[in-house]
Design a protein around this motif. Sequence first.
Motif, PDB file in Angstrom:
ATOM      1  N   ARG A   1       0.852  -1.182   0.000  1.00  0.00           N
ATOM      2  CA  ARG A   1       0.000   0.000   0.000  1.00  0.00           C
ATOM      3  C   ARG A   1       0.891   1.236   0.000  1.00  0.00           C
ATOM      4  O   ARG A   1       2.050   1.164   0.386  1.00  0.00           O
ATOM      5  N   PRO A   2       0.376   2.375  -0.416  1.00  0.00           N
ATOM      6  CA  PRO A   2       1.195   3.593  -0.403  1.00  0.00           C
ATOM      7  C   PRO A   2       1.572   3.987   1.014  1.00  0.00           C
ATOM      8  O   PRO A   2       0.726   3.978   1.916  1.00  0.00           O
ATOM      9  N   VAL A   3       2.838   4.315   1.206  1.00  0.00           N
ATOM     10  CA  VAL A   3       3.343   4.707   2.517  1.00  0.00           C
ATOM     11  C   VAL A   3       3.988   6.084   2.398  1.00  0.00           C
ATOM     12  O   VAL A   3       4.901   6.283   1.597  1.00  0.00           O
ATOM     13  N   LEU A   4       3.509   7.024   3.189  1.00  0.00           N
ATOM     14  CA  LEU A   4       4.037   8.385   3.213  1.00  0.00           C
ATOM     15  C   LEU A   4       4.916   8.552   4.445  1.00  0.00           C
ATOM     16  O   LEU A   4       4.460   8.337   5.570  1.00  0.00           O
ATOM     17  N   ILE A   5       6.169   8.938   4.225  1.00  0.00           N
ATOM     18  CA  ILE A   5       7.104   9.180   5.320  1.00  0.00           C
ATOM     19  C   ILE A   5       7.235  10.692   5.485  1.00  0.00           C
ATOM     20  O   ILE A   5       7.703  11.391   4.581  1.00  0.00           O
ATOM     21  N   VAL A   6       6.809  11.194   6.629  1.00  0.00           N
ATOM     22  CA  VAL A   6       6.759  12.638   6.865  1.00  0.00           C
ATOM     23  C   VAL A   6       8.026  13.075   7.585  1.00  0.00           C
ATOM     24  O   VAL A   6       8.337  12.589   8.672  1.00  0.00           O
ATOM     25  N   LYS A   7       8.723  14.019   6.976  1.00  0.00           N
ATOM     26  CA  LYS A   7       9.962  14.528   7.553  1.00  0.00           C
ATOM     27  C   LYS A   7       9.854  15.983   8.001  1.00  0.00           C
ATOM     28  O   LYS A   7      10.601  16.422   8.862  1.00  0.00           O
ATOM     29  N   ARG A   8       8.953  16.732   7.394  1.00  0.00           N
ATOM     30  CA  ARG A   8       8.843  18.162   7.670  1.00  0.00           C
ATOM     31  C   ARG A   8       7.588  18.481   8.462  1.00  0.00           C
ATOM     32  O   ARG A   8       6.588  17.770   8.382  1.00  0.00           O
ATOM     33  N   GLU A   9       7.644  19.590   9.164  1.00  0.00           N
ATOM     34  CA  GLU A   9       6.461  20.112   9.849  1.00  0.00           C
ATOM     35  C   GLU A   9       5.467  20.585   8.787  1.00  0.00           C
ATOM     36  O   GLU A   9       5.766  21.465   7.987  1.00  0.00           O
ATOM     37  N   PRO A  10       4.261  20.008   8.738  1.00  0.00           N
ATOM     38  CA  PRO A  10       3.291  20.408   7.711  1.00  0.00           C
ATOM     39  C   PRO A  10       2.830  21.850   7.906  1.00  0.00           C
ATOM     40  O   PRO A  10       2.468  22.242   9.008  1.00  0.00           O
TER      41      PRO A  10
END
Length: 302
Positions: free
Chosen positions: A141-150
């Motif tokens: 499944r698609p996996v989003l890795i968040v590195k930055r403050e949105p």
Amino acid sequence: MLTMKRIAVGTDLSWYASRAETRAAMLARELGSAELDLVHVIGSLALESLRHLLTQLPEQTERRLIDSAKEQMAGIAHRLAEKHGIPVTAILEIGRAHSEIARHAEAIDAGLVVLGAHGGSFVRELFLGSTAEKVLRKLSRPVLIVKREPQAPYQRILVPVDFSEPSRRAMEFALRIAPHAHITVLHAFEVPYEAKLRFSGASDEAIRAYRAEAEAQADRAMQQFISTSGATASPLSDIVEFGTAPAVIRGKAEVLEPDLIVMGKHGQSAWEDMLLGSVTKQVILDASCDVLVVSEDSLKAV
């Protein structure tokens, strides 16, 4: 616009995980008020170790830990629901983090799994074996890795492609997850066996001619790729550049400063799956922005 019924976000309840929680909630709102599942996993091995360490009232201590986690999760879920106007469900599991996150994502047929980059950035020595890396290997499944403050919806997306089916899926998902973003499609090309050609005595002029032909072929492939991608309604640009894929992607990311890189997940064999694909893994390691990895069945999951 892409419509998702469910998004799952894994959290360890840390400050860094709040970035992933916020981005997941923003996407849930942007993609049609999808339901957000907030998943926290208490490690079963850690609990077992705690039981052996405590000689008095281990069950009460364990219950306090679980109740405290539930309380924290309830607070996070309430905050996200109030701020973003979406339904949020808090899920507490006991087990191995990557296994439980993957299991829950499959159980709810999640269209997207969102994870944080622990510590704010990936360190090479820490990525292998991390929860994110294990989830990426385990899930189709698609996996989003968040590195930055949105701060805002994604505005600038970089999509590195090799014109394969995984690249096509990545392009389609990028168009659907951020339909108003400017998308840059990037392809890195090389001359096959260039080093051997030089070693065999090929002239610099001949090498330049080979490069020019390789670039022309890549340009034609790029235009064909874009024409069949359905990207007519989105602001889009394309770049074809000579060099190895990791180096070209890293260089263009530094210049273009995207807030999201979308990659197709290669790997049909167990060995390739373990490595995630060398280029994809390198991009995850190098990128300072968020990275979305789109796997084989990603478009079927939304």
